[in-house]
Design a protein around this motif. Structure first.
Motif, PDB file in Angstrom:
ATOM      1  N   UNK A 108       0.839  -1.197   0.000  1.00 34.54           N
ATOM      2  CA  UNK A 108       0.000   0.000   0.000  1.00 34.54           C
ATOM      3  C   UNK A 108       0.871   1.242   0.000  1.00 34.54           C
ATOM      4  N   UNK A 109       0.318   2.344  -0.438  1.00 33.51           N
ATOM      5  CA  UNK A 109       1.049   3.607  -0.473  1.00 33.51           C
ATOM      6  C   UNK A 109       0.087   4.760  -0.252  1.00 33.51           C
ATOM      7  N   UNK A 110       0.366   5.557   0.782  1.00 31.16           N
ATOM      8  CA  UNK A 110      -0.494   6.682   1.124  1.00 31.16           C
ATOM      9  C   UNK A 110       0.361   7.872   1.554  1.00 31.16           C
ATOM     10  N   UNK A 113       2.398   2.872   4.630  1.00 36.04           N
ATOM     11  CA  UNK A 113       1.914   1.640   4.047  1.00 36.04           C
ATOM     12  C   UNK A 113       0.602   1.276   4.722  1.00 36.04           C
ATOM     13  N   UNK A 114      -0.002   0.173   4.302  1.00 35.09           N
ATOM     14  CA  UNK A 114      -1.273  -0.248   4.887  1.00 35.09           C
ATOM     15  C   UNK A 114      -1.139  -0.527   6.382  1.00 35.09           C
ATOM     16  N   UNK A 115      -0.039  -1.189   6.779  1.00 38.15           N
ATOM     17  CA  UNK A 115       0.144  -1.455   8.205  1.00 38.15           C
ATOM     18  C   UNK A 115       0.297  -0.159   8.992  1.00 38.15           C
ATOM     19  N   UNK A 129     -10.440  -1.627   1.400  1.00 41.71           N
ATOM     20  CA  UNK A 129      -9.051  -1.190   1.289  1.00 41.71           C
ATOM     21  C   UNK A 129      -8.179  -2.421   1.499  1.00 41.71           C
ATOM     22  N   UNK A 130      -7.488  -2.805   0.429  1.00 37.78           N
ATOM     23  CA  UNK A 130      -6.693  -4.024   0.417  1.00 37.78           C
ATOM     24  C   UNK A 130      -5.340  -3.689  -0.209  1.00 37.78           C
ATOM     25  N   UNK A 131      -4.242  -3.818   0.552  1.00 39.69           N
ATOM     26  CA  UNK A 131      -2.929  -3.458   0.000  1.00 39.69           C
ATOM     27  C   UNK A 131      -2.517  -4.288  -1.200  1.00 39.69           C
ATOM     28  N   UNK A 132      -3.188  -5.406  -1.430  1.00 36.72           N
ATOM     29  CA  UNK A 132      -2.883  -6.245  -2.586  1.00 36.72           C
ATOM     30  C   UNK A 132      -3.537  -5.733  -3.866  1.00 36.72           C
ATOM     31  N   UNK A 133      -4.416  -4.747  -3.733  1.00 35.50           N
ATOM     32  CA  UNK A 133      -5.177  -4.265  -4.890  1.00 35.50           C
ATOM     33  C   UNK A 133      -5.134  -2.741  -4.952  1.00 35.50           C
ATOM     34  N   UNK A 154      -3.621  -0.249  -2.395  1.00 30.22           N
ATOM     35  CA  UNK A 154      -4.278   0.050  -1.129  1.00 30.22           C
ATOM     36  C   UNK A 154      -5.287   1.174  -1.182  1.00 30.22           C
ATOM     37  N   UNK A 155      -5.565   1.713  -2.373  1.00 24.49           N
ATOM     38  CA  UNK A 155      -6.582   2.759  -2.476  1.00 24.49           C
ATOM     39  C   UNK A 155      -7.974   2.132  -2.317  1.00 24.49           C
TER      40      UNK A 155
END
Length: 224
Positions: free
Chosen positions: A8-10, A58-60, A165-169, A172-173
């Motif tokens: 994920x990226x935010x 990241x998502x975590x 919201x799934x970091x694999x897809x 992560x958006x």
């Protein structure tokens, strides 16, 4: 960018939009900051470093931030949260212990779920090193799916509303779960075409999928 798949990226602004926490506060907590000549270390090291001097999550990190903020909203200071992270990191064997299923709060202190020698599930007070029964606690991440102890997916509204919201897809958006298309894309299409029905045909998704995406994005804008 392939290294970010599953992570994920935010930006702080994107995280603020999803978590409803001020972006400046998120950046300070992850960068560290100075107040009246005193330096306060960051709460933890973010998952992502693009070497451009900016803060990314990241998502975590997103889930850790959500829980840390919930603890502070319950009356705990950032210093107390940092202490809990430091002490729990080794016990949980996870760099981001607050985003695991093992954390609970009673609004006064932070507790780590453990199994004692008799096999009973108890809670360890990380500050006083005392035990309390689990019955007074609730999980802090009820709308999150876990892979083992670590969070893997987040339903930011409710699962029934099918926003995921799934970091694999999609890095992560937020996506509309049935179609897998980012909600921002579907909502923008509906706005550009001035028609939910036309946007649905163009993206080959259902009308309800567009409606869900539009509703979610509008709610984010209203809360900003």
């Amino acid at each position: 960018m392939t290294a970010l798949v599953g992570v994920g990226l935010y930006t702080p602004a994107e995280a603020a939009r999803l978590l409803r926490i001020p972006a400046g506060k998120i950046a300070r907590w992850l960068r560290g900051h100075e107040v009246k000549g005193k330096w306060y270390d960051r709460l933890w090291r973010p998952q992502i470093d693009l070497a451009d001097g900016k803060v990314y999550l990241g998502f975590r990190d997103l889930m850790e931030m959500r829980t840390a903020h919930a603890f502070m909203q319950a009356g705990l200071s950032a210093i107390m949260v940092r202490r809990a992270i430091d002490e729990a990191r080794n016990l949980v064997e996870d760099e981001r212990p607050l985003s695991t299923k093992k954390f609970f709060t009673d609004g006064r202190s932070i507790f780590l779920e453990i199994i004692d020698e008799s096999g009973d599930q108890r809670l360890l007070d990380l500050f006083k090193r005392q035990y309390a029964f689990k019955r007074i606690m609730e999980a802090s991440l009820k709308d999150v799916e876990f892979d083992g102890a670590a969070p893997s997916r987040w339903w930011p509204v409710t699962k029934a509303q099918k926003i995921l919201i799934d970091p694999e897809r999609a890095f992560g958006q937020p996506i509309e779960a049935d179609s897998g298309v980012p909600t921002a894309v579907l909502a923008s299409a509906a706005k550009a075409e001035d028609s939910i029905e036309i946007a649905a045909k163009l993206w080959q998704v259902s009308v309800p999928a567009i409606q869900r995406a539009v509703k979610f994005e509008n709610e984010l804008l209203a809360a900003a």
